[in-house]
Design a protein around this motif. Structure first.
Motif, PDB file in Angstrom:
ATOM      1  N   GLN A   1     -67.080  40.171  43.618  1.00  0.00           N
ATOM      2  CA  GLN A   1     -67.205  38.974  42.809  1.00  0.00           C
ATOM      3  C   GLN A   1     -67.162  39.360  41.334  1.00  0.00           C
ATOM      4  O   GLN A   1     -67.769  40.345  40.924  1.00  0.00           O
ATOM      5  N   VAL A   2     -66.463  38.560  40.556  1.00  0.00           N
ATOM      6  CA  VAL A   2     -66.340  38.844  39.135  1.00  0.00           C
ATOM      7  C   VAL A   2     -67.693  38.663  38.459  1.00  0.00           C
ATOM      8  O   VAL A   2     -68.451  37.728  38.770  1.00  0.00           O
ATOM      9  N   GLN A   3     -67.987  39.550  37.533  1.00  0.00           N
ATOM     10  CA  GLN A   3     -69.228  39.457  36.771  1.00  0.00           C
ATOM     11  C   GLN A   3     -68.942  39.421  35.280  1.00  0.00           C
ATOM     12  O   GLN A   3     -67.953  40.002  34.811  1.00  0.00           O
ATOM     13  N   LEU A   4     -69.807  38.734  34.560  1.00  0.00           N
ATOM     14  CA  LEU A   4     -69.743  38.672  33.106  1.00  0.00           C
ATOM     15  C   LEU A   4     -71.023  39.264  32.544  1.00  0.00           C
ATOM     16  O   LEU A   4     -72.118  38.914  32.999  1.00  0.00           O
ATOM     17  N   SER A  25     -65.699  41.905  34.566  1.00  0.00           N
ATOM     18  CA  SER A  25     -65.490  43.036  35.457  1.00  0.00           C
ATOM     19  C   SER A  25     -64.063  43.082  36.003  1.00  0.00           C
ATOM     20  O   SER A  25     -63.701  44.041  36.689  1.00  0.00           O
ATOM     21  N   ALA A  26     -63.276  42.060  35.707  1.00  0.00           N
ATOM     22  CA  ALA A  26     -61.887  42.022  36.136  1.00  0.00           C
ATOM     23  C   ALA A  26     -61.073  41.282  35.089  1.00  0.00           C
ATOM     24  O   ALA A  26     -61.640  40.618  34.215  1.00  0.00           O
ATOM     25  N   ASN A  76     -60.605  43.145  28.741  1.00  0.00           N
ATOM     26  CA  ASN A  76     -61.257  42.027  29.455  1.00  0.00           C
ATOM     27  C   ASN A  76     -62.546  41.608  28.750  1.00  0.00           C
ATOM     28  O   ASN A  76     -63.568  41.345  29.393  1.00  0.00           O
ATOM     29  N   THR A  77     -62.492  41.538  27.449  1.00  0.00           N
ATOM     30  CA  THR A  77     -63.696  41.284  26.645  1.00  0.00           C
ATOM     31  C   THR A  77     -63.440  40.158  25.651  1.00  0.00           C
ATOM     32  O   THR A  77     -62.366  40.084  25.048  1.00  0.00           O
ATOM     33  N   VAL A  78     -64.435  39.318  25.512  1.00  0.00           N
ATOM     34  CA  VAL A  78     -64.410  38.228  24.542  1.00  0.00           C
ATOM     35  C   VAL A  78     -65.558  38.446  23.563  1.00  0.00           C
ATOM     36  O   VAL A  78     -66.649  38.868  23.972  1.00  0.00           O
TER      37      VAL A  78
END
Length: 119
Positions: A1-4, A25-26, A76-78
């Motif tokens: 599962q994608v994580q933030l 994470s993706a 993959n970063t904001v």
């Protein structure tokens, strides 16, 4: 599962600055716009800034000219640059994405990062 995972918060004096980061994470699909939200004590979570995969941005009126959202697709970063901070900016800041068509959120909400603005 994608994580933030949000980071970069802290205690800062009025007028100070912080840079928040949100690492996914993706890779983030282009069909999702990413956003920063904040939730102050006793208040509902509010959307403060959004950015598309093409880096088009939008801001809540309350933070226009004060906050800047950006992204690094390779990482993959904001990011959210917070300037001229005021006590009313105190909140837990979260990031997430929403699908442009379905409105579905990109990932479960993370822990957020606390921003406290106080003398």
């Amino acid at each position: 599962q994608v994580q933030l995972v949000e980071s970069g918060g802290g205690l800062v004096q009025p007028g100070g600055s912080l840079r928040l980061s949100c690492a996914a994470s993706a890779s983030i699909p282009s069909t999702y716009g990413m956003g920063w939200y904040r939730q102050a004590p006793g208040k509902q979570r509010e959307l403060v800034a959004t950015i598309t995969s093409g880096s088009s941005t939008n801001y809540a009126d309350s933070v226009k000219g004060q906050f800047t959202i950006s992204r690094d697709n390779a990482k993959n970063t904001v990011y959210l640059q917070l300037n001229s901070l005021k006590p009313e900016d105190t909140a837990v800041y979260y990031c997430n994405g929403r699908n442009f068509i379905s409105g579905k959120y990109y990932a479960p909400w993370g822990q957020g990062t606390q921003v406290t603005v106080s003398p």
